[in-house]
Design a protein around this motif. Structure first.
Motif, PDB file in Angstrom:
ATOM      1  N   PHE A  53      13.092  41.136 -19.017  1.00 33.86           N
ATOM      2  CA  PHE A  53      11.995  39.702 -17.605  1.00 33.86           C
ATOM      3  C   PHE A  53      12.505  38.513 -18.671  1.00 33.86           C
ATOM      4  CE2 PHE A  53      10.648  43.608 -15.687  1.00 33.86           C
ATOM      5  CZ  PHE A  53      11.322  43.248 -14.765  1.00 33.86           C
ATOM      6  N   LEU A  54      12.478  38.030 -20.265  1.00 33.97           N
ATOM      7  CA  LEU A  54      11.816  37.421 -20.968  1.00 33.97           C
ATOM      8  C   LEU A  54      13.889  36.254 -20.866  1.00 33.97           C
ATOM      9  CD1 LEU A  54       9.180  37.296 -22.761  1.00 33.97           C
ATOM     10  CD2 LEU A  54       9.582  36.662 -21.160  1.00 33.97           C
ATOM     11  N   ILE A  55      14.630  37.687 -21.553  1.00 35.69           N
ATOM     12  CA  ILE A  55      15.842  37.073 -22.015  1.00 35.69           C
ATOM     13  C   ILE A  55      17.178  37.679 -20.286  1.00 35.69           C
ATOM     14  CG2 ILE A  55      17.797  37.111 -23.339  1.00 35.69           C
ATOM     15  CD1 ILE A  55      15.436  37.450 -25.375  1.00 35.69           C
ATOM     16  N   GLY A  56      17.215  38.465 -20.600  1.00 33.41           N
ATOM     17  CA  GLY A  56      17.857  39.546 -19.309  1.00 33.41           C
ATOM     18  C   GLY A  56      18.120  38.444 -18.167  1.00 33.41           C
ATOM     19  N   THR A  57      16.788  38.269 -17.520  1.00 28.51           N
ATOM     20  CA  THR A  57      16.754  37.644 -16.079  1.00 28.51           C
ATOM     21  C   THR A  57      17.609  36.429 -16.087  1.00 28.51           C
ATOM     22  OG1 THR A  57      14.381  39.728 -16.210  1.00 28.51           O
ATOM     23  CG2 THR A  57      15.129  37.742 -13.539  1.00 28.51           C
ATOM     24  N   PRO A  58      16.586  35.574 -16.793  1.00 30.17           N
ATOM     25  CA  PRO A  58      17.283  33.586 -16.842  1.00 30.17           C
ATOM     26  C   PRO A  58      18.900  34.089 -17.347  1.00 30.17           C
ATOM     27  CG  PRO A  58      15.083  34.411 -18.681  1.00 30.17           C
ATOM     28  CD  PRO A  58      15.539  35.286 -18.721  1.00 30.17           C
ATOM     29  N   LEU A  59      19.257  35.249 -18.011  1.00 32.74           N
ATOM     30  CA  LEU A  59      20.529  35.135 -18.080  1.00 32.74           C
ATOM     31  C   LEU A  59      21.486  35.750 -17.180  1.00 32.74           C
ATOM     32  CD1 LEU A  59      21.412  36.550 -21.433  1.00 32.74           C
ATOM     33  CD2 LEU A  59      22.440  34.364 -20.934  1.00 32.74           C
ATOM     34  N   LEU A  60      20.693  36.473 -16.300  1.00 39.26           N
ATOM     35  CA  LEU A  60      21.784  36.869 -14.875  1.00 39.26           C
ATOM     36  C   LEU A  60      21.523  35.690 -13.840  1.00 39.26           C
ATOM     37  CD1 LEU A  60      19.807  40.484 -13.954  1.00 39.26           C
ATOM     38  CD2 LEU A  60      22.475  39.933 -14.527  1.00 39.26           C
ATOM     39  N   VAL A  61      20.629  35.034 -13.984  1.00 44.62           N
ATOM     40  CA  VAL A  61      20.212  33.870 -12.729  1.00 44.62           C
ATOM     41  C   VAL A  61      21.929  32.598 -13.534  1.00 44.62           C
ATOM     42  CG1 VAL A  61      19.706  31.610 -12.811  1.00 44.62           C
ATOM     43  CG2 VAL A  61      17.665  34.208 -12.268  1.00 44.62           C
ATOM     44  N   ALA A  62      21.997  33.002 -14.829  1.00 40.42           N
ATOM     45  CA  ALA A  62      23.231  32.179 -14.864  1.00 40.42           C
ATOM     46  C   ALA A  62      24.643  32.564 -14.872  1.00 40.42           C
ATOM     47  CB  ALA A  62      22.958  31.797 -16.946  1.00 40.42           C
ATOM     48  N   GLU A  63      24.518  33.802 -15.282  1.00 43.43           N
ATOM     49  CA  GLU A  63      25.716  34.683 -14.955  1.00 43.43           C
ATOM     50  C   GLU A  63      26.121  35.046 -13.055  1.00 43.43           C
ATOM     51  OE1 GLU A  63      26.832  38.274 -16.863  1.00 43.43           O
ATOM     52  OE2 GLU A  63      28.438  38.047 -16.345  1.00 43.43           O
ATOM     53  N   LEU A  64      25.189  34.794 -12.755  1.00 42.63           N
ATOM     54  CA  LEU A  64      25.461  34.841 -11.213  1.00 42.63           C
ATOM     55  C   LEU A  64      26.305  33.144 -10.773  1.00 42.63           C
ATOM     56  CD1 LEU A  64      22.793  37.372  -9.646  1.00 42.63           C
ATOM     57  CD2 LEU A  64      25.298  37.510  -9.718  1.00 42.63           C
ATOM     58  N   SER A  65      25.090  32.811 -11.215  1.00 44.75           N
ATOM     59  CA  SER A  65      25.449  31.033 -10.713  1.00 44.75           C
ATOM     60  C   SER A  65      27.161  30.867 -11.338  1.00 44.75           C
ATOM     61  CB  SER A  65      24.266  30.013 -10.825  1.00 44.75           C
ATOM     62  OG  SER A  65      24.539  30.403 -12.253  1.00 44.75           O
ATOM     63  N   LYS A 254      15.566  34.667  -6.772  1.00 40.84           N
ATOM     64  CA  LYS A 254      14.689  35.724  -6.362  1.00 40.84           C
ATOM     65  C   LYS A 254      16.029  37.218  -6.581  1.00 40.84           C
ATOM     66  CE  LYS A 254      11.948  34.171  -2.778  1.00 40.84           C
ATOM     67  NZ  LYS A 254      12.032  33.480  -1.471  1.00 40.84           N
ATOM     68  N   ALA A 255      17.002  37.196  -6.149  1.00 42.62           N
ATOM     69  CA  ALA A 255      18.222  37.887  -6.236  1.00 42.62           C
ATOM     70  C   ALA A 255      18.052  39.025  -7.635  1.00 42.62           C
ATOM     71  CB  ALA A 255      19.279  38.085  -5.937  1.00 42.62           C
ATOM     72  N   ALA A 256      17.614  37.823  -8.711  1.00 40.55           N
ATOM     73  CA  ALA A 256      17.544  37.986 -10.194  1.00 40.55           C
ATOM     74  C   ALA A 256      16.648  38.996 -10.900  1.00 40.55           C
ATOM     75  CB  ALA A 256      18.054  37.593 -11.077  1.00 40.55           C
ATOM     76  N   ILE A 259      16.818  42.248  -9.111  1.00 39.38           N
ATOM     77  CA  ILE A 259      17.643  43.333  -9.524  1.00 39.38           C
ATOM     78  C   ILE A 259      16.933  44.023 -10.935  1.00 39.38           C
ATOM     79  CG2 ILE A 259      19.818  43.311 -10.939  1.00 39.38           C
ATOM     80  CD1 ILE A 259      20.838  40.909  -9.392  1.00 39.38           C
ATOM     81  N   ALA A 260      17.007  43.456 -11.758  1.00 38.66           N
ATOM     82  CA  ALA A 260      16.222  43.487 -13.182  1.00 38.66           C
ATOM     83  C   ALA A 260      14.874  44.421 -12.698  1.00 38.66           C
ATOM     84  CB  ALA A 260      15.591  42.709 -13.950  1.00 38.66           C
ATOM     85  N   ALA A 261      14.041  44.081 -11.355  1.00 39.26           N
ATOM     86  CA  ALA A 261      12.993  45.046 -11.128  1.00 39.26           C
ATOM     87  C   ALA A 261      13.304  46.596 -11.122  1.00 39.26           C
ATOM     88  CB  ALA A 261      11.922  44.553 -10.318  1.00 39.26           C
ATOM     89  N   ALA A 262      14.290  46.897 -10.146  1.00 40.30           N
ATOM     90  CA  ALA A 262      15.419  47.788 -10.147  1.00 40.30           C
ATOM     91  C   ALA A 262      15.564  48.233 -11.139  1.00 40.30           C
ATOM     92  CB  ALA A 262      15.967  47.426  -9.140  1.00 40.30           C
ATOM     93  N   ASP A 263      16.153  47.900 -11.723  1.00 39.12           N
ATOM     94  CA  ASP A 263      17.017  48.588 -13.215  1.00 39.12           C
ATOM     95  C   ASP A 263      15.675  48.804 -13.918  1.00 39.12           C
ATOM     96  OD1 ASP A 263      19.258  48.784 -14.336  1.00 39.12           O
ATOM     97  OD2 ASP A 263      18.218  47.378 -15.695  1.00 39.12           O
ATOM     98  N   SER A 264      14.967  48.665 -13.757  1.00 42.84           N
ATOM     99  CA  SER A 264      14.107  48.815 -14.856  1.00 42.84           C
ATOM    100  C   SER A 264      13.247  49.691 -14.129  1.00 42.84           C
ATOM    101  CB  SER A 264      12.174  47.260 -15.323  1.00 42.84           C
ATOM    102  OG  SER A 264      13.258  46.986 -15.578  1.00 42.84           O
ATOM    103  N   ALA A 265      12.857  50.133 -12.679  1.00 40.81           N
ATOM    104  CA  ALA A 265      12.004  51.026 -12.440  1.00 40.81           C
ATOM    105  C   ALA A 265      12.823  52.058 -12.453  1.00 40.81           C
ATOM    106  CB  ALA A 265      12.265  50.707 -10.810  1.00 40.81           C
ATOM    107  N   VAL A 266      13.808  52.314 -12.623  1.00 38.22           N
ATOM    108  CA  VAL A 266      14.751  53.215 -12.433  1.00 38.22           C
ATOM    109  C   VAL A 266      15.085  54.260 -13.567  1.00 38.22           C
ATOM    110  CG1 VAL A 266      17.355  54.215 -11.867  1.00 38.22           C
ATOM    111  CG2 VAL A 266      16.613  52.599 -10.897  1.00 38.22           C
ATOM    112  N   ALA A 267      15.114  52.534 -14.655  1.00 42.20           N
ATOM    113  CA  ALA A 267      15.101  53.585 -16.270  1.00 42.20           C
ATOM    114  C   ALA A 267      13.542  54.594 -16.606  1.00 42.20           C
ATOM    115  CB  ALA A 267      15.346  52.235 -16.888  1.00 42.20           C
TER     116      ALA A 267
END
Ligand code: PFF
Length: 449
Positions: A53-65, A254-256, A259-267
């Motif tokens: 949530f602190l590193i992966g999610t901000p990067l997800l936002v950057a990569e998607l954008s 919101k999408a990021a 995605i991060a929440a669903a990925d963590s939930a599945v793990a």
């Protein structure tokens, strides 16, 4: 045609399913439980979630954008955005690293995907019934060291991936993920309930959520960060290319988070499906590959309805792997297609065959070529090292630096359309926290302590 505007997801839901499909894979169901086990359970899980949530999610936002702004393959998107911002062309190296890295990863991901496919058949045909620990180990070792069998399954897995990808974004990727992802979720919840009823659920809950901080050290923290990158599909071009199929009305922030929440939930659900069985049967988890391929068949072989549950479990693992492998093929396919020299079909076949050939060496590296090492590593170990430990952190760090320091803040704000407060937090993370954290990790991975 070169540079032609390419396809788009038909809905926000389709995009979320595709991105979650990319994120959720062997990394969650095969690797996460093993890493959690090696890292002392709860303590690893807490640190892992903090990184997500602190590193992966901000990067997800950057990569998607970046992908959405570019509307092209990762290489051309990076080129285009850098040009628009008056920056050097070499920022496109971030895109090249993604395209080449994802090609290397799919070559060995498909080998492990092939193993899972073979285990579906094994479970379905009752091959696990009454199997002993020794027999399970012998079966796994026999299968992976055999020169032909794993290649056959590797080819099968790659053929399924190619078959989906060549149908394009809406007809292939989207159709597959919107059916497969909900199916995977239902199967997983079903398995958790089954494990909870028949296995030692409380032991699993304790193990995953009660942190034993004595097992936490810098190495474990580094593993948690690497795992969070791999699990979120970051910095390999997959997320960027999926972002390029996004329309402007989707809120990336919101999408990021989704995605991060669903990925963590599945793990976590995967852990809750696997560990009750492992504890109830007193199975010892040894090697990485061992957890799902060597220990679980023993449990499936002993329990009532084990053939069905085993088939469902390995089917689920295969589905998760396929929705990730299509995202690994897409960056290079989109690039080839965009050069205008090939149709999508031809590009997909070309990349699929090339990745199959490259992957065959990884497969043979377990048997015939086991004496062949590169810098002391097996073929698969070497490929995994250069992608997971070098290319992903480097590309991730440069992506954060590019977005945080070399793109106009105003342009970014418009692209993301986030509330001011959230934008500020995100921008601070991407500008300072992400590059510094990755640099620390990268330094330690490469040079040790
Ligand atoms: N996230 C996938 C998993 O956890 O199995 C693997 C993966 C897919 C990594 C796509 C990177 C990527 F670009």
């Amino acid at each position: 045609m070169a540079g032609a505007s390419h396809a788009h997801w038909s809905s926000r839901w389709a995009f979320i399913m595709a991105a979650v499909g990319s994120a959720v894979g062997l990394g969650n169901i095969w690797k996460f439980p093993y890493e959690a086990n090696a890292g002392g359970g709860g303590a690893f899980v807490m640190v892992y979630l903090a990184f997500v949530f602190l590193i992966g999610t901000p990067l997800l936002v950057a990569e998607l954008s970046l992908g959405r702004r570019g509307q092209l393959s990762p290489i051309r998107s990076m080129e285009k955005v850098a040009k628009e911002e008056g920056r050097a062309n070499w920022w496109s190296l971030v895109g090249w690293s993604g395209v080449i890295g994802s090609f290397i990863v799919i070559s060995f991901y498909s080998v492990v995907g092939g193993w899972t496919l073979s285990y579906v058949l094994e479970a379905l045909t009752g091959g696990m019934s009454g199997i002993t620990k020794e027999a399970a180990e012998a079966h796994f070792n026999g299968m992976v060291t055999d020169p032909i069998t794993p290649l056959f399954w590797h080819a099968g897995f790659m053929a399924i991936t190619v078959g989906i990808v060549l149908r394009g974004v809406e007809g292939g990727l989207e159709k597959a993920v919107t059916v497969l992802m909900p199916a995977l979720f239902v199967l997983l919840v079903g398995l958790v309930i089954y494990s909870g009823v028949t296995g030692d659920f409380m032991a699993a809950v304790n193990f995953l959520f009660a942190p034993d901080w004595s097992k936490m050290n810098a190495d474990v923290a580094l593993n948690a960060l690497g795992q969070s990158f791999f699990s979120l599909s970051l910095a390999l071009g997959s997320i960027m290319v999926y972002g390029s199929y996004l329309t402007k009305d989707v809120k990336i922030g919101k999408a990021a988070v989704t995605i991060a929440a669903a990925d963590s939930a599945v793990a976590i659900l995967a852990g809750l499906a696997i560990f009750p069985i492992v504890f109830a049967f007193g199975l010892t988890v040894s090697k990485e590959e061992g957890l799902v391929f060597m220990t679980l068949p023993i449990a499936f072989g002993q329990m009532t309805g084990g053939a069905l549950i085993g088939t469902l479990f390995f089917g689920l693992l295969t589905v998760a792997a396929i929705t990730s492998s299509i995202s690994l093929l897409e960056p290079s396919v989109s690039y080839l297609e965009e050069t205008g020299k090939m149709s999508r079909k031809k590009a997909t076949f070309t990349i699929g065959v090339a990745a199959f050939i490259l992957g065959s060496f990884s497969s043979l590296g377990f048997g015939e070529l086991s004496d062949f090492t590169i810098f002391g590593k097996s073929i698969i170990g070497f490929k995994s090292y250069i992608t997971n430990n070098l290319m992903m952190p480097l590309a991730g760090m440069f992506m954060a630096i590019f977005v945080g320091w070399f793109i106009s803040r105003k342009g970014m704000m418009e692209e993301l359309a986030m509330e001011e407060k959230w934008f500020r937090i995100w921008f601070f993370m991407i500008k300072f926290i992400c590059p510094v954290a990755i640099l620390i990790v990268f330094y330690n991975i490469v040079f040790g302590f």
